[in-house]
Design an enzyme around this catalytic site. Sequence first.
Site, PDB file in Angstrom:
ATOM      1  N   GLU A  31      -5.461  -7.843  -0.751  1.00  0.00           N
ATOM      2  CA  GLU A  31      -6.311  -7.544   0.413  1.00  0.00           C
ATOM      3  C   GLU A  31      -7.603  -6.955  -0.121  1.00  0.00           C
ATOM      4  OE1 GLU A  31      -4.865  -5.322   3.855  1.00  0.00           O
ATOM      5  OE2 GLU A  31      -2.808  -5.939   3.404  1.00  0.00           O
ATOM      6  N   GLU A  81       0.834  -1.219   0.000  1.00  0.00           N
ATOM      7  CA  GLU A  81       0.000   0.000   0.000  1.00  0.00           C
ATOM      8  C   GLU A  81       0.867   1.267   0.000  1.00  0.00           C
ATOM      9  OE1 GLU A  81      -2.877  -0.485   3.204  1.00  0.00           O
ATOM     10  OE2 GLU A  81      -3.507  -2.418   2.428  1.00  0.00           O
TER      11      GLU A  81
END
Length: 388
Positions: A314, A208
């Site tokens: 995710e 991320e």
Amino acid sequence: MNLIKNICIGLCTVSLASCGGGTETSEQQKEDKVLIFTKDITIVDTNATYQTKSLLYNLRQVSKKGVMFGHDDALVYGIGWKYDDIPGNCDIKNICGDFPAVFNWDMGHLEVDSTMNLDSVDFDLYREQIVRAYNMGGVNTISWHLRNPVTEGNSWDVTDSTVVASIIEGGSHHELYKTWLKKLAIYFKSLKTEDGTLVPIIFRPYHEHNGSWFWWGEDFCSPEEYVSLWKMTVTYLRDTMDVHNVLYTYSPDKIWAKEDYTKKYPGKEWVDILGIDIYDQPEYNINYFEILPRALGWLREIATQEDKVYALTETGRKNAVDTTWWADRMFPIVKESGVAYLVIWRNHPSEYWAPYPGHFAVDNFVKFYNDSASLFLNDIPNMYTVEE
Ligand code: BMA
């Protein structure tokens, strides 16, 4: 270079074998076979173990059949239980009768010699469960919410915007950071079955990074610094520490344009799997059902061009509040995307991402489970060998 080496070794040894010398071990034959199967695949570690190379090959095969379901910390705790109280328990197994095909574990705090990870799970129990997941035929992925090596805060401590610059070569904390990587390497090498086989893992560091909530995030390093951190990490684990049971995943958070994905991409030779994290977060005005298909479409294009397997590393809707999310909203998009797997985060009282016995979304989860395109543990082939 890697490719040429692979083809050469593969064909040379096989032609010797076909001469009928009879001296070759079955280990060597297995090695020959995996080299032939993977000869056209660029792998970060050309010295990866047979099982690790097989895993990369099989992820590609499986992605043609369906999407493997993954869950974080699935075997160590869930809603209303912990491994110590109910060993062998699993929320997913309890609601649909099968285990996830993919298991995620987080190494955060291993780097500071803690006996437990940041979510209070003992690292020895983790090792045992990673090996258990492998023995059951599952796939292990590893995330790392590591602490901040400069401030000593956690992953979310972004008070110093020069941390990445400080830990790469030439930085003030480079030597310290290598000691952190060394601990990770030692742990990865300790993941062994009873007969000494190293358990392959899919490692997904510095995830991320296009958001600015972790110290390695968008606002805190340049593309060059991020890529340098990535390459240094791979080089240190693979070449200095001789870790050969790892595949490497690159995984930005949601993207708004195709080029956002590759802004800090370390390159084809440095990444095995292209991932992306995209959560359904209406509370942040995120239109998941618009973003998800668009981003997965871009990911498919990039992965096709790079010849990489790709995954939704995710995803989820916090506290599983949407009753039709699994089978009727999320999966129709994901199953068309070509991803090899999707991973849902942990089931913890503070935040849970999958239903559990008695939860109102169980029926819809079971409908998702019954979709022939969702792959749970019993649905996947042996991921650690190559077959004709
Ligand atoms: C985050 C949150 C945290 C947790 C971390 C590692 O996304 O779930 O509560 O500590 O992952 O599992």
